[in-house]
Design an enzyme around this catalytic site. Structure first.
Site, PDB file in Angstrom:
ATOM      1  N   GLY A  47       0.875  -1.220  -0.032  1.00 28.75           N
ATOM      2  CA  GLY A  47      -0.020   0.082  -0.159  1.00 28.75           C
ATOM      3  C   GLY A  47       0.632   1.402   0.153  1.00 28.75           C
ATOM      4  N   ASP A 102       0.986   3.255   4.727  1.00 28.33           N
ATOM      5  CA  ASP A 102       0.059   3.915   3.972  1.00 28.33           C
ATOM      6  C   ASP A 102      -1.164   4.592   4.928  1.00 28.33           C
ATOM      7  OD1 ASP A 102      -0.880   1.421   4.599  1.00 28.33           O
ATOM      8  OD2 ASP A 102      -1.513   0.658   2.887  1.00 28.33           O
ATOM      9  N   ASP A 105      -4.112   2.047  11.351  1.00 24.28           N
ATOM     10  CA  ASP A 105      -5.765   1.860  11.750  1.00 24.28           C
ATOM     11  C   ASP A 105      -5.932   1.528  13.351  1.00 24.28           C
ATOM     12  OD1 ASP A 105      -8.722   1.316  11.189  1.00 24.28           O
ATOM     13  OD2 ASP A 105      -8.456  -0.634  10.814  1.00 24.28           O
ATOM     14  N   PHE A 158     -13.708   3.425   5.342  1.00 23.61           N
ATOM     15  CA  PHE A 158     -12.568   2.399   4.633  1.00 23.61           C
ATOM     16  C   PHE A 158     -12.197   3.188   3.303  1.00 23.61           C
ATOM     17  CE2 PHE A 158     -11.283  -0.849   1.880  1.00 23.61           C
ATOM     18  CZ  PHE A 158     -10.445  -1.362   2.597  1.00 23.61           C
ATOM     19  N   VAL A 159     -10.994   3.525   2.925  1.00 24.16           N
ATOM     20  CA  VAL A 159     -10.572   4.132   1.952  1.00 24.16           C
ATOM     21  C   VAL A 159      -9.798   3.338   0.767  1.00 24.16           C
ATOM     22  CG1 VAL A 159     -10.602   6.449   3.069  1.00 24.16           C
ATOM     23  CG2 VAL A 159      -8.606   5.123   3.378  1.00 24.16           C
ATOM     24  N   ARG A 171      -6.033   0.349  -6.198  1.00 23.43           N
ATOM     25  CA  ARG A 171      -4.786   0.951  -5.602  1.00 23.43           C
ATOM     26  C   ARG A 171      -4.234   2.123  -6.444  1.00 23.43           C
ATOM     27  NH1 ARG A 171      -2.042  -2.363  -1.969  1.00 23.43           N
ATOM     28  NH2 ARG A 171      -2.441  -4.675  -2.261  1.00 23.43           N
TER      29      ARG A 171
HETATM   30  P1  5GP Z   1      -3.728  -1.995  11.408  1.00 21.18           P
HETATM   31  O1  5GP Z   1      -2.730  -2.805  11.816  1.00 21.18           O
HETATM   32  O2  5GP Z   1      -3.406  -0.382  11.890  1.00 21.18           O
HETATM   33  O3  5GP Z   1      -4.972  -2.038  11.918  1.00 21.18           O
HETATM   34  O4  5GP Z   1      -3.757  -1.662   9.898  1.00 21.18           O
HETATM   35  C1  5GP Z   1      -3.047  -1.219   8.966  1.00 21.18           C
HETATM   36  C2  5GP Z   1      -3.185  -1.990   7.552  1.00 21.18           C
HETATM   37  O5  5GP Z   1      -4.711  -2.250   7.298  1.00 21.18           O
HETATM   38  C3  5GP Z   1      -2.752  -0.663   6.729  1.00 21.18           C
HETATM   39  O6  5GP Z   1      -1.268  -0.928   6.277  1.00 21.18           O
HETATM   40  C4  5GP Z   1      -3.757  -1.225   5.424  1.00 21.18           C
HETATM   41  O7  5GP Z   1      -3.050  -2.209   4.781  1.00 21.18           O
HETATM   42  C5  5GP Z   1      -5.016  -1.823   6.212  1.00 21.18           C
HETATM   43  N1  5GP Z   1      -5.950  -0.796   6.301  1.00 21.18           N
HETATM   44  C6  5GP Z   1      -6.540  -0.184   7.268  1.00 21.18           C
HETATM   45  N2  5GP Z   1      -7.528   0.500   7.087  1.00 21.18           N
HETATM   46  C7  5GP Z   1      -7.720   0.461   5.661  1.00 21.18           C
HETATM   47  C8  5GP Z   1      -8.453   1.426   4.770  1.00 21.18           C
HETATM   48  O8  5GP Z   1      -9.192   2.264   5.317  1.00 21.18           O
HETATM   49  N3  5GP Z   1      -8.314   1.067   3.727  1.00 21.18           N
HETATM   50  C9  5GP Z   1      -7.558   0.050   3.147  1.00 21.18           C
HETATM   51  N4  5GP Z   1      -7.404  -0.368   1.841  1.00 21.18           N
HETATM   52  N5  5GP Z   1      -6.619  -0.442   3.879  1.00 21.18           N
HETATM   53  C10 5GP Z   1      -6.611  -0.271   5.220  1.00 21.18           C
END
Ligand code: 5GP
Length: 184
Positions: A47, A102, A105, A158-159, A171
């Protein structure tokens, strides 16, 4: 009312302009970093490829680039504890590390990465993320997973676009869009 499947969140021009500001800030913060031990910039695959390419081109400090892959998502829902698929063996001992992500979350991915590199003796670890969703952070990570450089803080949406996918699609969209998978 019919819901659009994609709604615009940030235009390409807004993202590019913000990346230039971030690159300037990072360059200021690491000014004086020695050529012999340059900033180790670790781009998370896949990403952050677009974001990091632009960010790195804006840096004016010596840096070395490498890649990480941490798998955590399936569709729009987190899929359990993240695991390193690539980059776990990068030698970070004594290095100033900048992880380029990227989107942060729940914070699980960055927590895994920071712990791993800290255990291996990185001199410093900072995070630059294009997007941050602070309201989604797991409670136990709220105090520890705080990105140092944030492009945009966004609500719980969600983006896709600018490198972010939905099951490997979208992407390449030039703008950052909110994706509504259930819309007609
Ligand atoms: P975390 O471990 O912080 O929950 O998530 C990180 C990963 O989740 C990011 O690198 C990404 O790949 C994915 N992710 C989290 N939120 C989004 C979102 O809104 N859109 C997309 N496409 N991926 C997300």
């Amino acid at each position: 009312m019919e819901q659009e499947r994609f709604t615009l969140l940030k235009t390409n021009a807004e993202v590019q302009s913000r990346i230039r500001e971030m690159a300037a800030e990072i360059s200021r913060d690491y000014a004086g970093i020695p050529e012999e031990n340059p900033l180790l910039v670790l781009c998370t695959l896949r990403g952050a490829v677009f974001f990091s390419a632009d960010l790195i081109r804006g840096l004016t400090v010596p840096c070395e680039i490498n890649f990480l892959k941490v798998q955590s998502y399936a569709g729009t829902r987190p899929a359990g504890s993240p695991i390193f698929e690539l980059g776990e063996r990068i030698d970070v001992r004594g290095r100033d590390v900048l992880v380029v992500e990227d989107i942060v979350d729940t914070g699980q991915t960055m927590d895994t990465v920071m712990r791993n590199f800290s255990d291996k003796g990185a001199k410093s670890i900072r995070i630059a993320t294009m997007l941050d969703k602070p309201s989604r952070r797991y409670a136990h990570l709220k105090e520890t997973v705080i990105p140092d450089y944030i492009g945009f803080s966004i609500p719980d949406l969600f983006v896709v676009g600018w490198g972010l996918d939905y099951n490997e699609e979208y992407r390449m969209l030039p703008d950052i869009m909110v994706y509504h998978p259930d819309a007609e």
